[in-house]
Design an enzyme around this catalytic site. Structure first.
Site, PDB file in Angstrom:
ATOM      1  N   LYS A  79       0.870  -1.184   0.000  1.00 10.92           N
ATOM      2  CA  LYS A  79       0.000   0.000   0.000  1.00 10.92           C
ATOM      3  C   LYS A  79       0.905   1.231   0.000  1.00 10.92           C
ATOM      4  CE  LYS A  79      -4.309  -1.392   2.210  1.00 10.92           C
ATOM      5  NZ  LYS A  79      -4.364  -2.528   1.311  1.00 10.92           N
ATOM      6  N   ASP A  96      -1.286  -2.023  -4.230  1.00 15.45           N
ATOM      7  CA  ASP A  96      -2.712  -2.042  -3.881  1.00 15.45           C
ATOM      8  C   ASP A  96      -3.352  -0.707  -4.264  1.00 15.45           C
ATOM      9  OD1 ASP A  96      -2.279  -4.469  -2.693  1.00 15.45           O
ATOM     10  OD2 ASP A  96      -2.754  -3.815  -0.653  1.00 15.45           O
ATOM     11  N   MET A  97      -4.674  -0.702  -4.391  1.00 10.01           N
ATOM     12  CA  MET A  97      -5.385   0.572  -4.562  1.00 10.01           C
ATOM     13  C   MET A  97      -6.159   0.867  -3.282  1.00 10.01           C
ATOM     14  SD  MET A  97      -5.742   3.144  -6.471  1.00 10.01           S
ATOM     15  CE  MET A  97      -5.340   2.784  -8.179  1.00 10.01           C
ATOM     16  N   ARG A 107      -4.297  -5.914 -11.494  1.00 10.00           N
ATOM     17  CA  ARG A 107      -5.141  -6.763 -10.645  1.00 10.00           C
ATOM     18  C   ARG A 107      -6.494  -6.055 -10.554  1.00 10.00           C
ATOM     19  NH1 ARG A 107      -4.091  -5.882  -4.960  1.00 10.00           N
ATOM     20  NH2 ARG A 107      -2.186  -7.044  -5.212  1.00 10.00           N
ATOM     21  N   ALA A 148     -12.989  -2.088  -2.123  1.00 10.18           N
ATOM     22  CA  ALA A 148     -13.293  -2.429  -0.735  1.00 10.18           C
ATOM     23  C   ALA A 148     -13.632  -1.227   0.147  1.00 10.18           C
ATOM     24  CB  ALA A 148     -12.096  -3.166  -0.128  1.00 10.18           C
ATOM     25  N   THR A 191     -10.793 -11.631  -7.087  1.00  9.53           N
ATOM     26  CA  THR A 191     -12.194 -11.806  -6.671  1.00  9.53           C
ATOM     27  C   THR A 191     -12.446 -13.242  -6.218  1.00  9.53           C
ATOM     28  OG1 THR A 191     -14.505 -11.591  -7.370  1.00  9.53           O
ATOM     29  CG2 THR A 191     -12.973 -12.363  -9.044  1.00  9.53           C
ATOM     30  N   HIS A 192     -13.452 -13.394  -5.349  1.00 10.10           N
ATOM     31  CA  HIS A 192     -13.900 -14.739  -4.945  1.00 10.10           C
ATOM     32  C   HIS A 192     -15.206 -15.081  -5.632  1.00 10.10           C
ATOM     33  CE1 HIS A 192     -11.805 -12.603  -1.696  1.00 10.10           C
ATOM     34  NE2 HIS A 192     -11.073 -13.669  -1.714  1.00 10.10           N
ATOM     35  N   ARG A 204     -12.722  -4.386   6.854  1.00 13.52           N
ATOM     36  CA  ARG A 204     -13.164  -4.385   5.448  1.00 13.52           C
ATOM     37  C   ARG A 204     -13.556  -5.800   5.018  1.00 13.52           C
ATOM     38  NH1 ARG A 204      -8.973  -0.448   4.886  1.00 13.52           N
ATOM     39  NH2 ARG A 204      -7.506  -1.932   4.010  1.00 13.52           N
ATOM     40  N   ARG A 205     -12.871  -6.825   5.565  1.00 14.10           N
ATOM     41  CA  ARG A 205     -13.253  -8.217   5.240  1.00 14.10           C
ATOM     42  C   ARG A 205     -14.646  -8.508   5.801  1.00 14.10           C
ATOM     43  NH1 ARG A 205      -9.071  -7.102   3.188  1.00 14.10           N
ATOM     44  NH2 ARG A 205     -10.634  -6.487   1.690  1.00 14.10           N
TER      45      ARG A 205
HETATM   46  C1  LIG Z   1      -6.061 -10.705  -4.050  1.00 11.90           C
HETATM   47  C2  LIG Z   1      -6.937  -9.551  -3.694  1.00 11.90           C
HETATM   48  C3  LIG Z   1      -6.401  -8.285  -3.591  1.00 11.90           C
HETATM   49  C4  LIG Z   1      -7.220  -7.202  -3.265  1.00 11.90           C
HETATM   50  N1  LIG Z   1      -6.692  -5.929  -3.273  1.00 11.90           N
HETATM   51  C5  LIG Z   1      -7.519  -4.884  -3.115  1.00 11.90           C
HETATM   52  C6  LIG Z   1      -7.022  -3.552  -3.239  1.00 11.90           C
HETATM   53  O1  LIG Z   1      -5.831  -3.319  -3.466  1.00 11.90           O
HETATM   54  N2  LIG Z   1      -7.920  -2.525  -3.105  1.00 11.90           N
HETATM   55  C7  LIG Z   1      -9.265  -2.745  -2.862  1.00 11.90           C
HETATM   56  O2  LIG Z   1     -10.033  -1.776  -2.790  1.00 11.90           O
HETATM   57  N3  LIG Z   1      -9.732  -3.993  -2.705  1.00 11.90           N
HETATM   58  C8  LIG Z   1      -8.902  -5.059  -2.822  1.00 11.90           C
HETATM   59  N4  LIG Z   1      -9.400  -6.325  -2.679  1.00 11.90           N
HETATM   60  C9  LIG Z   1     -10.773  -6.526  -2.121  1.00 11.90           C
HETATM   61  C10 LIG Z   1     -11.853  -6.443  -3.191  1.00 11.90           C
HETATM   62  O3  LIG Z   1     -12.009  -5.111  -3.636  1.00 11.90           O
HETATM   63  C11 LIG Z   1     -13.201  -6.927  -2.643  1.00 11.90           C
HETATM   64  O4  LIG Z   1     -13.605  -6.097  -1.587  1.00 11.90           O
HETATM   65  C12 LIG Z   1     -13.190  -8.370  -2.140  1.00 11.90           C
HETATM   66  O5  LIG Z   1     -12.436  -9.192  -2.975  1.00 11.90           O
HETATM   67  C13 LIG Z   1     -14.632  -8.932  -2.039  1.00 11.90           C
HETATM   68  O6  LIG Z   1     -15.251  -8.902  -3.289  1.00 11.90           O
HETATM   69  P1  LIG Z   1     -15.394 -10.177  -4.280  1.00 11.90           P
HETATM   70  O7  LIG Z   1     -14.837  -9.767  -5.586  1.00 11.90           O
HETATM   71  O8  LIG Z   1     -14.766 -11.372  -3.683  1.00 11.90           O
HETATM   72  O9  LIG Z   1     -16.933 -10.321  -4.539  1.00 11.90           O
HETATM   73  P2  LIG Z   1     -18.181 -10.412  -3.577  1.00 11.90           P
HETATM   74  O10 LIG Z   1     -19.365 -10.245  -4.459  1.00 11.90           O
HETATM   75  O11 LIG Z   1     -18.027  -9.495  -2.404  1.00 11.90           O
HETATM   76  O12 LIG Z   1     -18.082 -11.890  -3.056  1.00 11.90           O
HETATM   77  C14 LIG Z   1     -18.302 -13.019  -3.874  1.00 11.90           C
HETATM   78  C15 LIG Z   1     -18.387 -14.230  -2.961  1.00 11.90           C
HETATM   79  O13 LIG Z   1     -17.094 -14.472  -2.375  1.00 11.90           O
HETATM   80  C16 LIG Z   1     -17.214 -14.785  -1.000  1.00 11.90           C
HETATM   81  N5  LIG Z   1     -16.575 -13.720  -0.192  1.00 11.90           N
HETATM   82  C17 LIG Z   1     -16.203 -12.498  -0.616  1.00 11.90           C
HETATM   83  N6  LIG Z   1     -15.639 -11.782   0.373  1.00 11.90           N
HETATM   84  C18 LIG Z   1     -15.689 -12.583   1.468  1.00 11.90           C
HETATM   85  C19 LIG Z   1     -15.250 -12.414   2.798  1.00 11.90           C
HETATM   86  N7  LIG Z   1     -14.685 -11.294   3.234  1.00 11.90           N
HETATM   87  N8  LIG Z   1     -15.468 -13.445   3.652  1.00 11.90           N
HETATM   88  C20 LIG Z   1     -16.026 -14.606   3.251  1.00 11.90           C
HETATM   89  N9  LIG Z   1     -16.465 -14.808   1.974  1.00 11.90           N
HETATM   90  C21 LIG Z   1     -16.299 -13.815   1.101  1.00 11.90           C
HETATM   91  C22 LIG Z   1     -18.679 -14.883  -0.693  1.00 11.90           C
HETATM   92  O14 LIG Z   1     -19.083 -16.200  -0.853  1.00 11.90           O
HETATM   93  C23 LIG Z   1     -19.330 -14.019  -1.749  1.00 11.90           C
HETATM   94  O15 LIG Z   1     -20.638 -14.408  -2.064  1.00 11.90           O
HETATM   95  C24 LIG Z   1      -8.602  -7.419  -2.998  1.00 11.90           C
HETATM   96  C25 LIG Z   1      -9.140  -8.696  -3.093  1.00 11.90           C
HETATM   97  C26 LIG Z   1      -8.338  -9.756  -3.446  1.00 11.90           C
HETATM   98  C27 LIG Z   1      -8.948 -11.106  -3.547  1.00 11.90           C
END
Ligand SMILES: Cc1cc2nc3c(=O)[nH]c(=O)nc-3n(C[C@H](O)[C@H](O)[C@H](O)COP(=O)(O)OP(=O)(O)OC[C@H]3O[C@@H](n4cnc5c(N)ncnc54)[C@H](O)[C@@H]3O)c2cc1C
Length: 306
Positions: free
Chosen positions: A95, A129-130, A179, A184, A226-227, A288-289
């Site tokens: 960051k 990171d952003m 990425r 978040a 993303t997840h 944030r998580r």
């Molecule tokens: C490798 C990586 C780097 C990242 N870097 C940044 C960054 O630099 N800046 C930034 O603003 N954001 C960052 N993020 C966070 C990102 O912006 C999202 O807030 C985060 O990934 C949750 O969104 P999602 O895409 O997983 O989709 P969502 O729609 O939120 O989630 C999809 C599904 O994934 C699962 N899931 C998602 N989050 C969680 C959680 N916290 N606990 C349990 N299950 C969950 C759930 O089953 C959900 O239904 C990063 C995320 C990842 C994976």
């Protein structure tokens, strides 16, 4: 709930008190293997044995003394050395406010240049990171300065920001590593999509646009941070229809989230990387998580009684 948790993430009073509570410390273990770098590296080695790469981030943001940024940079250099010595497929994600962006921009640039150089020695990419939208422009400008001399740097872009499509266009001539994440932080509707559907649509359009550029011969590396399995599958289908290899993109997920899917995708031949966080300053990151999936709050509350 998301807004409240994001407000809590930024609240100084809570930031100093909540992390001292034993149940909070127990709950955070779900998202990080430990506070020290060694715990992170041990977890990374286990992922590597399953064909999953790793990405490390030392938690902390908005430092108030520039000497702290110097210490953070040194620690990251040590971590990069440890990765090389152990022959691990691990990269680092930083960051900018943790490297002094609020205090001394030239110093931040110098730290990044050293980290990029050390990463290049091990054949790794240094990721940036952003953070919140107050830093978007400064972060992109920093990336542009760095990328000129260091090809091995990558930048996170947030699909929820309305400006991101233009930012991708702006960066493509630099042959970037991007990425893509949903984003978040709490951002106003004037600059960000706020509904899940709009954010998802933006993510999909941006990812497909980048893959199409790659298909047309543009040098670009894309990580899907993303997840969201549905989105990943839509993007994978598009890549397959365009006859791109499975490794045309990398899936990047967080430690402790969707571990089963990380293994499944790696087993199917997709490039997967797990972001492992460590460090003592985990409070805002952890909040944030929780904000991303308020059901996680229940998990945290259960730790009071566990
Ligand atoms: C490798 C990586 C780097 C990242 N870097 C940044 C960054 O630099 N800046 C930034 O603003 N954001 C960052 N993020 C966070 C990102 O912006 C999202 O807030 C985060 O990934 C949750 O969104 P999602 O895409 O997983 O989709 P969502 O729609 O939120 O989630 C999809 C599904 O994934 C699962 N899931 C998602 N989050 C969680 C959680 N916290 N606990 C349990 N299950 C969950 C759930 O089953 C959900 O239904 C990063 C995320 C990842 C994976």
């Amino acid at each position: 709930m998301r807004r409240i948790l994001l407000w809590m993430a930024g609240n100084r009073w809570l930031r100093t008190r909540l992390p001292r509570l034993r149940f909070t410390r127990r709950a955070v273990r779900r998202f990080m293997p430990g506070e020290d770098a060694e715990s992170a590296l041990t977890a990374g080695a286990a992922f590597q044995a399953e064909g999953i790469g790793s990405l490390y981030t030392r938690l902390g943001e908005n430092l108030t003394a520039v000497e702290e940024a110097d210490r953070v940079a040194e620690e990251y250099l040590d971590l990069l050395d440890a990765l090389t010595e152990r022959g691990m497929d691990g990269e680092v994600s930083v960051k900018l406010t943790q490297l002094g962006l609020d205090l001394d921009v030239p110093r931040t640039d110098a730290h990044l240049a050293r980290l990029a150089e050390r990463s290049a020695g091990g054949g790794q990419t240094l990721w940036i990171d952003m953070e919140g939208s107050a830093y978007t422009e400064a972060t992109i400008a920093c990336y542009e300065r760095l990328k000129g001399n260091h090809p091995n740097v990558g930048l996170c872009l947030q699909a929820y920001l309305r400006r991101t499509a233009a930012d991708v266009e702006r960066l493509l001539p630099l042959e970037p590593a991007i990425r893509l994440v949903k984003g978040a932080y709490a951002e106003p509707a004037a600059i960000a999509f706020t509904s899940r559907r709009d954010v998802d649509a933006s993510f999909l359009a941006l990812a497909l646009g980048i893959l199409d550029a790659a298909k047309a011969g543009q040098r670009v590396r894309i990580g899907l941070g993303t997840h969201d399995i549905r989105l990943i599958e839509q993007i994978a289908d598009h890549a397959q229809a365009a006859a791109l290899p499975r490794t045309a993109f990398e899936v990047q997920m967080l430690y402790g989230i969707r571990a089963d899917q990380q293994r499944r995708l790696a087993g199917q031949g997709y490039a997967v990387r797990c972001l492992i966080a460590y460090g003592e300053a985990w409070y805002p990151w952890y909040m944030r998580r929780l904000a991303e999936r308020p059901a996680n709050v229940l998990f945290a509350v259960r730790q009071i009684f566990g």
